[in-house]
Design an enzyme around this catalytic site. Sequence first.
Site, short mmCIF file in Angstrom:
data_model
loop_
_atom_site.label_atom_id
_atom_site.label_comp_id
_atom_site.label_asym_id
_atom_site.label_seq_id
_atom_site.Cartn_x
_atom_site.Cartn_y
_atom_site.Cartn_z
N THR A 93 29.36 6.21 -1.98
CA THR A 93 30.54 5.36 -1.79
C THR A 93 31.41 5.48 -3.04
OG1 THR A 93 29.18 3.53 -2.61
CG2 THR A 93 29.50 3.66 -0.24
N LEU A 161 17.56 3.17 -8.79
CA LEU A 161 17.10 4.30 -9.60
C LEU A 161 18.15 4.74 -10.62
CD1 LEU A 161 18.48 7.30 -8.83
CD2 LEU A 161 17.05 7.05 -6.83
N ASN A 219 24.34 -3.92 -11.62
CA ASN A 219 25.13 -2.93 -12.34
C ASN A 219 26.22 -3.59 -13.20
OD1 ASN A 219 23.64 -0.77 -11.54
ND2 ASN A 219 25.20 0.19 -10.27
N PHE A 260 19.72 -1.41 -23.35
CA PHE A 260 21.13 -1.37 -22.98
C PHE A 260 22.03 -2.01 -24.02
CE2 PHE A 260 22.57 0.47 -18.89
CZ PHE A 260 21.44 1.23 -18.69
N LEU A 261 21.61 -1.92 -25.27
CA LEU A 261 22.45 -2.41 -26.37
C LEU A 261 22.74 -1.26 -27.32
CD1 LEU A 261 21.09 -5.95 -27.32
CD2 LEU A 261 23.16 -5.37 -26.07
N ALA A 263 25.35 0.98 -28.80
CA ALA A 263 26.80 1.10 -28.92
C ALA A 263 27.18 2.57 -29.05
CB ALA A 263 27.29 0.32 -30.13
N GLY A 268 29.55 5.75 -18.43
CA GLY A 268 30.28 6.55 -17.45
C GLY A 268 29.37 6.80 -16.27
N CYS A 271 28.22 5.58 -11.11
CA CYS A 271 27.86 4.24 -10.61
C CYS A 271 28.53 3.09 -11.34
CB CYS A 271 26.35 4.07 -10.68
SG CYS A 271 25.48 5.34 -9.72
N ARG A 341 30.25 13.27 -13.72
CA ARG A 341 31.21 12.34 -13.13
C ARG A 341 31.59 11.25 -14.14
NH1 ARG A 341 28.32 10.38 -7.84
NH2 ARG A 341 26.52 10.75 -9.18
C1 UGA Z 1 22.88 3.02 -13.16
C2 UGA Z 1 21.85 1.88 -13.21
O1 UGA Z 1 21.21 1.86 -14.49
C3 UGA Z 1 20.79 2.07 -12.12
O2 UGA Z 1 19.89 0.96 -12.13
C4 UGA Z 1 21.49 2.15 -10.76
O3 UGA Z 1 20.57 2.36 -9.69
C5 UGA Z 1 22.47 3.30 -10.78
O4 UGA Z 1 23.44 3.10 -11.84
C6 UGA Z 1 23.19 3.34 -9.48
O5 UGA Z 1 23.95 2.42 -9.17
O6 UGA Z 1 22.90 4.24 -8.67
P1 UGA Z 1 22.85 5.57 -14.02
O7 UGA Z 1 24.26 5.67 -13.52
O8 UGA Z 1 21.88 6.66 -13.73
O9 UGA Z 1 22.16 4.22 -13.46
O10 UGA Z 1 22.96 5.47 -15.60
P2 UGA Z 1 22.55 4.41 -16.73
O11 UGA Z 1 21.25 4.77 -17.29
O12 UGA Z 1 22.75 3.02 -16.25
O13 UGA Z 1 23.66 4.74 -17.82
C7 UGA Z 1 25.04 4.54 -17.52
C8 UGA Z 1 25.91 4.85 -18.69
O14 UGA Z 1 25.75 3.87 -19.70
C9 UGA Z 1 25.64 6.19 -19.38
O15 UGA Z 1 26.90 6.82 -19.63
C10 UGA Z 1 24.94 5.80 -20.66
O16 UGA Z 1 25.18 6.74 -21.69
C11 UGA Z 1 25.60 4.47 -20.96
N1 UGA Z 1 24.78 3.57 -21.83
C12 UGA Z 1 23.57 3.13 -21.39
C13 UGA Z 1 25.28 3.17 -23.05
O17 UGA Z 1 26.40 3.55 -23.46
N2 UGA Z 1 24.52 2.32 -23.82
C14 UGA Z 1 23.31 1.87 -23.41
O18 UGA Z 1 22.68 1.10 -24.17
C15 UGA Z 1 22.82 2.29 -22.19
#
Ligand code: UGA
Length: 446
Positions: A93, A161, A219, A260-261, A263, A268, A271, A341
């Site tokens: 989506t 996931l 999310n 998830f902290l 910086a 990106g 999702c 993406r």
């Molecule tokens: C995210 C969610 O974490 C999943 O639980 C969810 O299922 C998924 O979207 C989805 O909706 O399908 P994902 O997109 O694989 O998963 O990536 P994340 O691990 O969440 O990371 C997202 C972005 O945040 C990345 O660009 C990562 O570099 C950034 N990030 C993550 C940070 O800048 N700082 C952090 O501390 C953690």
Amino acid sequence: MAPRITVIGTGYLGATHAAAMAELGFEVLGLDVVPEKIEMLGRGKVPMYEPGLEELLRRHVAGIEGSTGRLRFTTSWEEVGEFGDVHFVCVNTPQKHGEYACDMTYVDAAFSSLAAVLRRPALVVGKSTVPVGSAARLAGLLRELSPAGDEVELAWNPEFLREGFAVRDTLHPDRIVVGVSGEHGEKLLREVYATPVGEGTPFVVTDYPTAELVKTAANSFLATKISFINAMAEVCEAADGDVVKLAEAIGHDERIGRKFLRAGIGFGGGCLPKDIRAFMARAGELGVDQALTFLREVDSINMRRRGHMVELARECLGGSFLGQRVAVLGATFKPDSDDVRDSPALNVAGQIHLQGGQVTVYDPKGMANARGLFPTLGYAPTALEACRGAQVVLHLTEWAEFRELDPAALGEVVAARRILDGRNALDAAAWRDAGWAFRAMGRPQA
Ligand code: UGA
């Protein structure tokens, strides 16, 4: 007899779900409308980079030597209708062009095509991330269009996931959420998920809207956490504080937590950015847009990070990119994925290129996708080659390979030993000891 399972849409979510269902012991049939994808999967090849997925797939795809043969793929809706007792819909989506709202075209098309072939009792399980209210509408559509009518039931089962951990997250999820309209759907899904539930995974049963909202709320919370720490990074930078220490210190409080902290240049991917926007759009339609105004701020803090990285690089080069060589390490939106993406790394690379910099990118897995999206950037086959002759090196995706780079060896090939860490993942002391001017986001300059 165990229910037979179909999986509709074989992207990250669907391909992983199909292989995981086969691993749990079910007979599985996967469908996609893109014949090339089906052809590849049928040969046990995964169309994207996801650690462990190809191995899992090859363990089960029919026709592969030594496989269980429990997993097959098709492009035929008729076959899907005939085969399945439980149909998982896993299509994507994306964000609508020029709007915040999400594009339901693929979901609507999948439900219509599926409904038309449902001639016997079946459970349809939506897994796609959709605006709240969609499940109720789609349940009506199924009843109306299916030859089996009222014998077709809908459940909503959001997926959590993470790319890079897709296999582990699918086989051992930290929770299973199912939105159902009756006991039958819950019973069948308890059967499908008996293994993870038996291992202790919580099984949360809700109504449709709550199940849909759980996904967008999760999310949004994650995005908010990242933007919170990035806002702190802005303040740290102005006050000469250290956001990495700050995150560590507040993270010791269990109520806050350390995860998830991190910086840096922000979030990106396919999702988080589009999900928070679609959530705002839906809240507007429901007349509660004020409840989510804060997500606008979360989004702008996040987008500001990319611009700030460009500023830091420009400053480092004395105010202009014109004629300057810039090395970019990382193109994917996060490590252990080939997904570019809405990648912050590529966004920064693209901005610098448009401002006259000569950008050379290297990424361990994302090169082909990056080239497809930004063909005008320069690309090099190794990190060392990308850095050759560079006036500044930007570390923009935290692959393990980059943490293992030898600052001294890299120092031999660059034109100037300057590095900016956009992910706060490199060992500042090691780089400085090797004579590099090292700068990171939200941390004091040495
Ligand atoms: C995210 C969610 O974490 C999943 O639980 C969810 O299922 C998924 O979207 C989805 O909706 O399908 P994902 O997109 O694989 O998963 O990536 P994340 O691990 O969440 O990371 C997202 C972005 O945040 C990345 O660009 C990562 O570099 C950034 N990030 C993550 C940070 O800048 N700082 C952090 O501390 C953690």
